[in-house]
Design a protein around this motif. Structure first.
Motif, PDB file in Angstrom:
ATOM      1  N   LYS A 109       0.845  -1.212   0.000  1.00  0.00           N
ATOM      2  CA  LYS A 109       0.000   0.000   0.000  1.00  0.00           C
ATOM      3  C   LYS A 109       0.873   1.252   0.000  1.00  0.00           C
ATOM      4  O   LYS A 109       0.581   2.219  -0.705  1.00  0.00           O
ATOM      5  N   ALA A 110       1.933   1.236   0.798  1.00  0.00           N
ATOM      6  CA  ALA A 110       2.841   2.389   0.843  1.00  0.00           C
ATOM      7  C   ALA A 110       3.513   2.587  -0.512  1.00  0.00           C
ATOM      8  O   ALA A 110       3.644   3.721  -0.998  1.00  0.00           O
ATOM      9  N   GLU A 111       3.895   1.489  -1.144  1.00  0.00           N
ATOM     10  CA  GLU A 111       4.518   1.577  -2.468  1.00  0.00           C
ATOM     11  C   GLU A 111       3.528   2.135  -3.490  1.00  0.00           C
ATOM     12  O   GLU A 111       3.877   3.003  -4.301  1.00  0.00           O
ATOM     13  N   ALA A 112       2.292   1.666  -3.458  1.00  0.00           N
ATOM     14  CA  ALA A 112       1.267   2.152  -4.377  1.00  0.00           C
ATOM     15  C   ALA A 112       0.978   3.639  -4.169  1.00  0.00           C
ATOM     16  O   ALA A 112       0.659   4.355  -5.113  1.00  0.00           O
ATOM     17  N   ALA A 113       1.125   4.095  -2.933  1.00  0.00           N
ATOM     18  CA  ALA A 113       0.891   5.503  -2.616  1.00  0.00           C
ATOM     19  C   ALA A 113       2.151   6.351  -2.815  1.00  0.00           C
ATOM     20  O   ALA A 113       2.173   7.526  -2.454  1.00  0.00           O
ATOM     21  N   ALA A 114       3.186   5.742  -3.370  1.00  0.00           N
ATOM     22  CA  ALA A 114       4.462   6.412  -3.644  1.00  0.00           C
ATOM     23  C   ALA A 114       5.193   6.839  -2.372  1.00  0.00           C
ATOM     24  O   ALA A 114       6.033   7.738  -2.413  1.00  0.00           O
TER      25      ALA A 114
END
Length: 156
Positions: free
Chosen positions: A19-24
């Motif tokens: 999720k953190a990766e998807a949210a940059a």
């Protein structure tokens, strides 16, 4: 992070990292993957390896990428085989030819058709083992790998 780990285990940490990766929020994602890697997750080790291979969020380091991919590969995580093979093929092919072939062949045997194609292309590019390259391309094409089929069409 220990509280999250105690509550949800590695799957929860990995889900939050994704999720953190998807949210940059790549720094947080990296920290989460690194934490899960220390807890023994081959998926997390693979992802930490990707961060080190690509650089940006952390300082690029092929050596650290190899270290983390190797941890992941030791747990039989096939994408790590692929990435290790590609690193060894890319960096000084003549010096790393055996490692390049070993890891890409291992990934290909595990069903990663891109690995067979990549190994064949490295062999062709370096003008070595052309018969083996032909076998790999044909095997991948027969299994429906489009780049391999296109390559074969292009040389006919």
């Amino acid at each position: 992070m220990n509280c999250l780990f105690e509550e949800q285990g590695i799957p929860g940490v990995l889900q939050l990292a994704e999720k953190a990766e998807a949210a940059a929020d790549l720094e947080f994602a990296f920290d989460l993957y690194e934490f899960a890697s220390r807890k023994g997750s081959p998926v997390a080790s693979y992802n930490v390896g990707v961060f080190y291979e690509e650089g940006g969020t952390v300082e690029q380091s092929t050596e650290k990428a190899i270290e983390y991919y190797s941890e992941s590969a030791a747990a039989e995580f096939v994408p790590a085989f692929f990435n290790l093979g590609n690193i060894y093929c890319r960096d000084s092919f003549s010096e790393n030819k055996k490692d390049c072939a070993y890891w890409l062949l291992k990934a290909f045997q595990a069903g990663d058709l891109d690995a067979g194609y990549n190994l064949a292309m490295y062999l062709v590019k370096n003008e070595t083992d052309l018969d083996w390259a032909e076998v790999l391309i044909n095997m991948a094409a027969e299994q429906g790998h489009e780049p391999s089929a296109s390559f074969l069409d292009g040389i006919k």
